[in-house]
Design an enzyme around this catalytic site. Structure first.
Site, PDB file in Angstrom:
ATOM      1  N   LYS A  18       1.320   3.910   7.009  1.00  0.00           N
ATOM      2  CA  LYS A  18       0.622   4.748   6.038  1.00  0.00           C
ATOM      3  C   LYS A  18       1.138   6.185   6.178  1.00  0.00           C
ATOM      4  O   LYS A  18       1.867   6.516   7.114  1.00  0.00           O
ATOM      5  CB  LYS A  18      -0.891   4.731   6.286  1.00  0.00           C
ATOM      6  CG  LYS A  18      -1.568   3.371   6.125  1.00  0.00           C
ATOM      7  CD  LYS A  18      -1.758   2.965   4.688  1.00  0.00           C
ATOM      8  CE  LYS A  18      -2.604   1.713   4.553  1.00  0.00           C
ATOM      9  NZ  LYS A  18      -1.938   0.493   5.030  1.00  0.00           N
TER      10      LYS A  18
ATOM     11  N   SER B 202       0.804  -1.225   0.000  1.00  0.00           N
ATOM     12  CA  SER B 202       0.000   0.000   0.000  1.00  0.00           C
ATOM     13  C   SER B 202       0.835   1.273   0.000  1.00  0.00           C
ATOM     14  O   SER B 202       0.320   2.346  -0.317  1.00  0.00           O
ATOM     15  CB  SER B 202      -0.951   0.007   1.199  1.00  0.00           C
ATOM     16  OG  SER B 202      -0.235   0.184   2.402  1.00  0.00           O
TER      17      SER B 202
END
Length: 239
Positions: A118, A49
């Protein structure tokens, strides 16, 4: 045995213990555990991601003290414990747990900590939406320049944007970030289960479609990639 002789024997035993390789190993493990518990800690990137900034399997170092004097900032790449709202934690057996315990201490090998990584986009109280007329993320009305995003969802102004039916899958919000929480996105936007994965491209999203990361779940700021060697680097702000 006389008192001087007994004292000499005790000193000899203590010297043997102090010089023992096992003692040195135990002390090294204690120091390493303290450093990783309070200063810096190594993690393995669990998914793609954050590609290409971080690739699956990269070993990264997160600073635990980066946020002691200041709050996490927009653009920081942060490691956080998986919140309960982000899905179930993996079920591990006794052997895997034992191996993970060692990995958590030394920084290499499997870990028991279910951590994600993230990029922080919105802080407490901010309003985040996508997209601007050109398909960019906005925070409090300010368009972000995100050169680190190289694999975004499709968006063509006037053809496939936030006003078309169906709307572009890039579109979401506006989302207001709760107090003491953060909205995070993956750099690999087209393949990231992040804060707004359930809000994208939805004509009438649920008010609760977004999921956030609480301040208490933030472990640290990513400061370096240490493995593999050909990807090793120190991370600068915005990288």
């Amino acid at each position: 045995m006389s008192a001087p002789a007994a004292e000499a024997a005790r000193r000899t035993r203590w010297q043997r213990v102090r010089r023992s390789p096992l003692t040195h190993l135990a002390l090294a493990i204690v120091v390493l555990a303290l450093v990783q518990g309070f200063v810096i800690k190594a993690f393995q990137v669990p998914s793609e991601s954050m590609a290409p900034t971080l690739e699956t399997g990269d070993r990264i170092v997160a600073s635990r003290i980066a946020y002691t004097a200041s709050a996490p900032g927009q653009g920081d790449v942060a490691v956080f414990a998986r919140p309960d709202t982000w899905g179930p934690r993996p079920d591990r057996g006794a052997l895997r747990t034992a191996i993970g315990w060692v990995g958590d201490i030394v920084g290499f090998g499997p870990s028991n900590q279910d951590a994600l990584v993230k990029r922080i986009i919105g802080g407490p109280g901010s309003t985040v939406r996508c997209c601007s007329d050109q398909g960019q993320v906005e925070v409090d009305g300010v368009v972000l320049t995100e050169e680190y995003v190289v694999n975004d969802l499709p968006f063509t102004p006037g053809v496939n944007d936030c006003s078309t039916t169906p709307a572009s899958a890039r579109c979401f919000g506006p989302v207001v970030v709760p107090d003491d929480s953060y909205l995070v996105l993956g750099d690999n936007r087209a393949n990231s289960a992040d804060s707004v994965v359930a809000c994208r491209g939805v004509a009438s999203p649920s008010p609760s479609c977004a999921r956030f990361v609480s301040r208490s779940d933030v472990i640290g700021k990513v400061v370096a990639t240490i493995w593999p060697i050909d990807r090793a680097r120190v991370s600068a702000d915005g990288d």
